[in-house]
Enzyme design. Structure first.
Site, PDB file in Angstrom:
ATOM      1  N   GLY A   1      94.680  61.169  75.010  1.00  0.00           N
ATOM      2  CA  GLY A   1      93.499  61.011  74.150  1.00  0.00           C
ATOM      3  C   GLY A   1      92.504  62.152  74.333  1.00  0.00           C
ATOM      4  O   GLY A   1      91.920  62.647  73.364  1.00  0.00           O
TER       5      GLY A   1
ATOM      6  N   GLU B   1      92.020  55.049  70.930  1.00  0.00           N
ATOM      7  CA  GLU B   1      92.107  53.774  71.667  1.00  0.00           C
ATOM      8  C   GLU B   1      92.899  54.072  72.927  1.00  0.00           C
ATOM      9  O   GLU B   1      94.111  54.299  72.855  1.00  0.00           O
ATOM     10  CB  GLU B   1      92.828  52.719  70.820  1.00  0.00           C
ATOM     11  CG  GLU B   1      92.115  52.340  69.537  1.00  0.00           C
ATOM     12  CD  GLU B   1      90.881  51.506  69.772  1.00  0.00           C
ATOM     13  OE1 GLU B   1      90.648  51.074  70.917  1.00  0.00           O
ATOM     14  OE2 GLU B   1      90.138  51.288  68.812  1.00  0.00           O
TER      15      GLU B   1
ATOM     16  N   LYS C   1     103.764  58.518  63.644  1.00  0.00           N
ATOM     17  CA  LYS C   1     104.648  59.027  64.706  1.00  0.00           C
ATOM     18  C   LYS C   1     104.675  58.017  65.851  1.00  0.00           C
ATOM     19  O   LYS C   1     103.738  57.921  66.633  1.00  0.00           O
ATOM     20  CB  LYS C   1     104.195  60.383  65.236  1.00  0.00           C
ATOM     21  CG  LYS C   1     105.354  61.042  65.984  1.00  0.00           C
ATOM     22  CD  LYS C   1     104.986  61.911  67.136  1.00  0.00           C
ATOM     23  CE  LYS C   1     104.506  61.267  68.370  1.00  0.00           C
ATOM     24  NZ  LYS C   1     105.518  60.523  69.149  1.00  0.00           N
TER      25      LYS C   1
ATOM     26  N   CYS D   1      96.751  47.238  77.126  1.00  0.00           N
ATOM     27  CA  CYS D   1      95.601  48.097  77.472  1.00  0.00           C
ATOM     28  C   CYS D   1      94.398  47.301  77.979  1.00  0.00           C
ATOM     29  O   CYS D   1      93.676  47.755  78.853  1.00  0.00           O
ATOM     30  CB  CYS D   1      95.214  48.905  76.253  1.00  0.00           C
ATOM     31  SG  CYS D   1      94.912  47.881  74.815  1.00  0.00           S
TER      32      CYS D   1
ATOM     33  N   GLY E   1      96.901  55.360  72.966  1.00  0.00           N
ATOM     34  CA  GLY E   1      97.765  55.816  74.051  1.00  0.00           C
ATOM     35  C   GLY E   1      96.960  56.058  75.303  1.00  0.00           C
ATOM     36  O   GLY E   1      95.874  55.498  75.485  1.00  0.00           O
ATOM     37  N   SER E   2      97.483  56.918  76.139  1.00  0.00           N
ATOM     38  CA  SER E   2      96.852  57.153  77.443  1.00  0.00           C
ATOM     39  C   SER E   2      95.560  57.956  77.295  1.00  0.00           C
ATOM     40  O   SER E   2      95.384  58.718  76.332  1.00  0.00           O
ATOM     41  CB  SER E   2      97.823  57.902  78.339  1.00  0.00           C
ATOM     42  OG  SER E   2      98.142  59.139  77.742  1.00  0.00           O
ATOM     43  N   THR E   3      94.705  57.800  78.276  1.00  0.00           N
ATOM     44  CA  THR E   3      93.442  58.538  78.254  1.00  0.00           C
ATOM     45  C   THR E   3      93.715  60.042  78.358  1.00  0.00           C
ATOM     46  O   THR E   3      93.037  60.843  77.696  1.00  0.00           O
ATOM     47  CB  THR E   3      92.523  58.032  79.383  1.00  0.00           C
ATOM     48  OG1 THR E   3      92.155  56.679  79.057  1.00  0.00           O
ATOM     49  CG2 THR E   3      91.259  58.868  79.510  1.00  0.00           C
TER      50      THR E   3
ATOM     51  N   GLU F   1      94.315  52.830  86.172  1.00  0.00           N
ATOM     52  CA  GLU F   1      95.121  51.981  85.296  1.00  0.00           C
ATOM     53  C   GLU F   1      96.575  52.028  85.772  1.00  0.00           C
ATOM     54  O   GLU F   1      97.182  53.099  85.816  1.00  0.00           O
ATOM     55  CB  GLU F   1      95.045  52.472  83.846  1.00  0.00           C
ATOM     56  CG  GLU F   1      95.822  51.566  82.911  1.00  0.00           C
ATOM     57  CD  GLU F   1      95.870  52.059  81.474  1.00  0.00           C
ATOM     58  OE1 GLU F   1      96.176  53.239  81.256  1.00  0.00           O
ATOM     59  OE2 GLU F   1      95.613  51.242  80.575  1.00  0.00           O
TER      60      GLU F   1
END
Ligand code: NAD
Length: 491
Positions: free
Chosen positions: A239, A256, A182, A290, A234-236, A389
């Protein structure tokens, strides 16, 4: 910019092109022109069900179910050749989707995925499916088997869509898994290029499935009862949400996530070389990478010198058309992302930061979601742009007093993904690198090694991709205990 447009009406499920259950299409907007570049189907939960069923079926059906590592390696090498042949076109699609400078896209997105596939094809062939061990029990032996973990959901972001998909797809195929990919809605189009390449080289139907959709479709896929593992980049924030779901389901997951890595410039660094290197490790892909070293730590004795050198670097990165091979910084991926980055620059100003380069939109670009490469000096370690970030071309420079202080500042972060040390004394650099809390760090450069694990500590993620460790994440182990008197044939 290009006027080339792409429209896909079908998803790739079970080896066939099928329309989404909802016939609607979602536009992909080119960030340099602010115009539609193409459209992809708006995937639904019904499409997820179909794709997971197809992946499940392929997992249990000949020829994939009974394939040897050598056979899978052949398919993978065929896919590598196919992707390489289409590499320039894929790079062009990615640049039109997310604004990545084409010179980078040709390498990272056009060529990189083929190299990752070949690495894992070799590794698959060199890793036995079974081995026999016997440790402490005389007269007995154990067969240790490495089986594919099963159906894997690959959920990927928009910043390096092809290469980050391949960090997951290549080890999954090497292990014998089947996948549902996806992509992010911003970069849905290049995923179809990958599907077309897989179709062209004859992968068994259902081994590779591509569905599109946003967060809701991703969430449905991640929690699907027939998915055996999730691999996410992707983003924390996303995640954490995915990690919670997988924790509840006891489902293996690789995460990640975000980063806020530090470049530690030592007092003996050659500043010309350092700045040349920082161009790659601090501003790559318009600041949307990242592992970027967005916090630059300079010895107090050389602080002004480093601030000036980094400011000169940022000013030399003029924003331009990402399809021009000379362009080093393109637009940000979306209007929303630019507004977010502008918010961080405003916060930096408000919190006492000195803007020594950039700070706004380029005056000479009347279209596109551009932002000038920006450098903020004199911020406290607690300032928002130092802590968070940003995911844009915005750097901070902070002074440190001694090595211990530099390491304390580097480690004073929620994240731990990348990092660099700049010095003319490699041993000294290595000593500092050992003390930084991070998943990966370079001395005088930073570049991922396909053969070495990559991933984060703290809020930067769980698990590793790349290297043999990246393959292990797609394997489930089984121990079969045998008595000496019963020992069967060797595997
Ligand atoms: P994102 O988290 O918004 O989305 C990533 C993907 O996850 C998309 O496909 C999205 O549709 C999907 N998604 C979002 N929420 C979900 C949920 N709850 N359940 C299932 N799927 C969900 O990230 P993004 O904005 O596309 O990418 C930028 C982020 O990715 C940055 O934070 C960056 O640091 C990170 N990133 C990390 C690495 C790494 O290797 N550590 C590499 C590249 C990017």
């Amino acid at each position: 910019m290009s006027t080339l447009t792409q429209e896909h009406t079908d998803l790739f499920i079970g080896g066939a092109w099928q329309p989404s259950s909802d016939r609607a299409l979602t536009q992909v907007i080119c960030p340099a022109t602010e115009e539609p570049f193409g459209a992809a189907p708006t995937g639904t939960s019904v499409d997820v069900d179909r794709a997971v069923d197809a992946a499940r079926h392929a997992l249990r059906t000949t020829p994939w179910a009974d394939s040897t590592a050598e056979q899978r390696a052949q398919w993978m090498r065929a896919l590598a050749d196919e992707l390489e042949a289409r590499g320039d076109e894929t790079a062009r699609v990615v640049t039109n989707e997310n604004g990545m400078p084409i010179s980078l896209a040709r390498v990272a997105e056009g060529k990189g995925p083929a190299a990752t596939l070949r690495y894992y094809a070799d590794l698959a062939e060199g890793t036995p499916t079974e081995e026999r061990r016997s440790a402490n029990l005389p007269g007995r032996t154990t067969v240790v088997r490495r089986d594919p973990v099963g159906v894997v959901a690959l959920v990927v972001p928009w910043n390096f869509p092809q290469s980050l998909t391949m960090f997951k797809l290549a080890p999954a195929l090497a292990a014998g898994c089947t996948v549902v990919i996806k992509p992010a809605p911003e970069t849905a189009l290049d995923a179809f290029a990958l599907a077309a390449a897989a179709e062209a080289c004859g992968f068994p139907p259902g081994v590779i499935n591509v569905i599109t959709g946003g967060r809701d479709v991703g969430a449905y896929l991640v929690a699907h009862p027939l998915v055996n593992k999730v691999a996410f980049t992707g983003s924390t924030a996303a995640g954490r949400a995915i990690g919670e779901v997988c924790g509840r389901l006891l489902r293996p997951v690789t995460l990640e996530l975000g980063g806020k890595s530090a470049a530690i410039v030592l007092d003996d660094a050659d500043l010309v070389e350092t700045v040349r290197g920082l161009a790659w490790v601090s501003l790559l892909n318009n600041g949307q990478t990242c592992y970027l070293n967005s916090r630059i730590l300079a010895p107090r004795t050389r602080y002004d010198e480093v601030v000036d050198a980094v400011a000169d670097l940022a000013r030399s990165f003029r924003a331009g058309d990402p399809l021009d091979p000379a362009t080093r910084v393109g637009p940000l991926v979306t209007q929303q992302q630019r507004e977010r980055v502008e918010g961080f620059i405003a916060a930096g100003r408000a919190e006492g930061g000195r803007i020594v380069a950039g700070g706004g939109r380029p005056k000479d670009m009347d279209r596109g979601w551009y932002i000038e490469p920006t450098v903020l000096a004199d911020l406290l370690p607690s300032a928002t742009p130092v802590k968070e970030e940003i995911f844009g071309p915005v750097l901070t420079v902070q002074p440190y007093d001694d090595i211990d202080h530099a390491i304390k500042l580097a480690n004073d972060s929620e994240y731990g993904l990348g990092g660099t040390v700049w010095t003319t004394d490699v041993d000294r650099g290595l000593d500092v690198a050992r003390r930084v809390e991070t998943g990966s760090i370079g001395v005088n450069f930073f570049d991922l090694d396909l053969g070495a694990p990559f991933g984060g500590v703290k809020a930067s993620g769980l698990g590793r991709e790349l290297g043999p460790e990246g393959l292990d994440a797609y394997i489930t182990l089984k121990s079969i205990y045998l008595r000496a008197t019963d020992q069967g044939g060797q595997a």
